[in-house]
Enzyme design. Sequence first.
Site, PDB file in Angstrom:
ATOM      1  N   ARG A  33       0.915  -1.239  -0.012  1.00 40.70           N
ATOM      2  CA  ARG A  33      -0.031  -0.010   0.089  1.00 40.70           C
ATOM      3  C   ARG A  33       0.891   1.016  -0.145  1.00 40.70           C
ATOM      4  O   ARG A  33       2.132   1.146   0.438  1.00 40.70           O
ATOM      5  CB  ARG A  33      -1.001   0.003   1.260  1.00 40.70           C
ATOM      6  CG  ARG A  33      -0.239   0.521   2.704  1.00 40.70           C
ATOM      7  CD  ARG A  33      -0.251   1.668   2.950  1.00 40.70           C
ATOM      8  NE  ARG A  33       0.662   2.023   4.252  1.00 40.70           N
ATOM      9  CZ  ARG A  33       1.647   2.163   4.137  1.00 40.70           C
ATOM     10  NH1 ARG A  33       2.277   2.661   2.963  1.00 40.70           N
ATOM     11  NH2 ARG A  33       2.308   2.379   5.362  1.00 40.70           N
ATOM     12  N   HIS A  35       0.328   8.380  11.079  1.00 41.34           N
ATOM     13  CA  HIS A  35       0.536   8.653  12.690  1.00 41.34           C
ATOM     14  C   HIS A  35      -0.946   9.123  13.244  1.00 41.34           C
ATOM     15  O   HIS A  35      -1.159   9.741  14.322  1.00 41.34           O
ATOM     16  CB  HIS A  35       1.539   9.501  13.042  1.00 41.34           C
ATOM     17  CG  HIS A  35       2.761   9.014  12.949  1.00 41.34           C
ATOM     18  ND1 HIS A  35       3.591   7.991  13.605  1.00 41.34           N
ATOM     19  CD2 HIS A  35       3.869   9.149  11.877  1.00 41.34           C
ATOM     20  CE1 HIS A  35       4.625   7.539  13.309  1.00 41.34           C
ATOM     21  NE2 HIS A  35       4.988   8.213  12.007  1.00 41.34           N
ATOM     22  N   ASP A  51      -3.595   6.488  12.857  1.00 43.52           N
ATOM     23  CA  ASP A  51      -4.384   5.286  13.006  1.00 43.52           C
ATOM     24  C   ASP A  51      -4.434   4.723  14.031  1.00 43.52           C
ATOM     25  O   ASP A  51      -5.485   4.471  14.715  1.00 43.52           O
ATOM     26  CB  ASP A  51      -3.882   4.253  11.811  1.00 43.52           C
ATOM     27  CG  ASP A  51      -2.348   3.867  11.858  1.00 43.52           C
ATOM     28  OD1 ASP A  51      -1.738   4.630  12.518  1.00 43.52           O
ATOM     29  OD2 ASP A  51      -1.924   2.798  11.520  1.00 43.52           O
ATOM     30  N   SER A 108       5.610  -3.890   3.012  1.00 46.12           N
ATOM     31  CA  SER A 108       6.044  -5.315   2.661  1.00 46.12           C
ATOM     32  C   SER A 108       5.804  -6.335   3.610  1.00 46.12           C
ATOM     33  O   SER A 108       5.525  -7.211   3.375  1.00 46.12           O
ATOM     34  CB  SER A 108       7.711  -5.313   2.078  1.00 46.12           C
ATOM     35  OG  SER A 108       8.205  -4.850   3.179  1.00 46.12           O
ATOM     36  N   ASP A 158      -2.086  -0.561   7.658  1.00 46.84           N
ATOM     37  CA  ASP A 158      -1.274  -1.331   6.439  1.00 46.84           C
ATOM     38  C   ASP A 158      -2.037  -2.493   6.161  1.00 46.84           C
ATOM     39  O   ASP A 158      -2.136  -2.927   4.857  1.00 46.84           O
ATOM     40  CB  ASP A 158      -0.041  -1.419   7.036  1.00 46.84           C
ATOM     41  CG  ASP A 158       0.894  -0.391   7.064  1.00 46.84           C
ATOM     42  OD1 ASP A 158       0.503   0.844   6.785  1.00 46.84           O
ATOM     43  OD2 ASP A 158       2.194  -0.371   7.551  1.00 46.84           O
ATOM     44  N   TYR A 177       9.048   5.178  16.746  1.00 40.27           N
ATOM     45  CA  TYR A 177       7.600   5.130  16.687  1.00 40.27           C
ATOM     46  C   TYR A 177       6.946   4.882  17.800  1.00 40.27           C
ATOM     47  O   TYR A 177       5.878   5.595  18.164  1.00 40.27           O
ATOM     48  CB  TYR A 177       7.609   3.844  15.814  1.00 40.27           C
ATOM     49  CG  TYR A 177       6.130   3.532  15.328  1.00 40.27           C
ATOM     50  CD1 TYR A 177       5.682   4.017  14.024  1.00 40.27           C
ATOM     51  CD2 TYR A 177       5.260   3.030  16.105  1.00 40.27           C
ATOM     52  CE1 TYR A 177       4.461   3.593  13.570  1.00 40.27           C
ATOM     53  CE2 TYR A 177       4.109   2.562  15.603  1.00 40.27           C
ATOM     54  CZ  TYR A 177       3.469   3.082  14.482  1.00 40.27           C
ATOM     55  OH  TYR A 177       2.255   2.685  14.006  1.00 40.27           O
TER      56      TYR A 177
END
Length: 331
Positions: free
Chosen positions: A9, A16, A18, A104, A145, A194
Amino acid sequence: MTRVFAPGRVNLIGDHTDYTGGLVMPMAVDLGTTIHGARGGDVVRLTSDAATEEAEVPLRLDDPREVLPEWARYVAGVMSVMHPAEGFSGFVSTTLPVGAGLSSSAALEVAMALALGFEGAARDLALVCQKAEQQASGVPCGVMDQLASAAGVAGHALLIDCSTLEIEPVPLPADIDVVVMHSGEPRALASSEYAARRAACEAAEAIIGPLRSAGPDALAQIEDPTLQARARHVIHENARVRRFAGSLRAGDMEECGALMVESHLSLAKDFEVSTERLDQMVESLVTRPGVFGARLTGAGFGGCVVALAEPGALRDGWHVRPVDGARILEA
């Protein structure tokens, strides 16, 4: 034999947001991962055209993060969530660049779940694979994702409410190029900040309530300047996603492009997840004739930028188109 495919996608806008239940707008792309093989046995054994080491994972395991080689941890994560009754032997092929921010890992997880016999709605498939990624990587990722990979709609971007997981497909004009360019900086979420960004958002929510429903006026209640900046990005990014969806429906690509640039600046300044290289790429792209806008895509800390442009305006990078979500090609 079983053959399955899961797309990667690209996120057009809404990063940041979701994991606070906000709004995102990704699209499944025509680059993805295919798994071909057969069920049976008491291990999952896979070779891959993107890795030199074979993955061999037993049906019962304690911690996916301890599995080697590292790419097999995503396979192990899916197994630890699904608890399959039998193993699988086969081959993984992918057209996705690994570590570039085009999901990926999510494509591998979604394809693996289908290969192991998952049955159910795209939403449920995405939730299984989100949990698998969290267990495999230790990163508290959101569901964007996996949901984009599972629920893609050909010709459309997906306006996703990450609180309800409601999806609204929004048509992408056929005469627009979506171009993804790699910065040359590999992304490594587990070694990035993150988790710290998510923790900052949670700390801000403890002060002003859910960021998905907070307005800009609430920011004055947050005294810590860093927490305020993180919250400011999320609140304004959710608003940008709504405006972007409306502009895309109206075919106003100039406005879409301007919102993408605003989003990038917010990610760079308020959320501090951009890099000097990503900033340079965006600055260069938006000066080119025929380019409406550009921004980093994904979590940042390296990876890719995405641009919207007139056909032929950009020759470099991956020219991607929106496709349907994950599917079984051969049962």
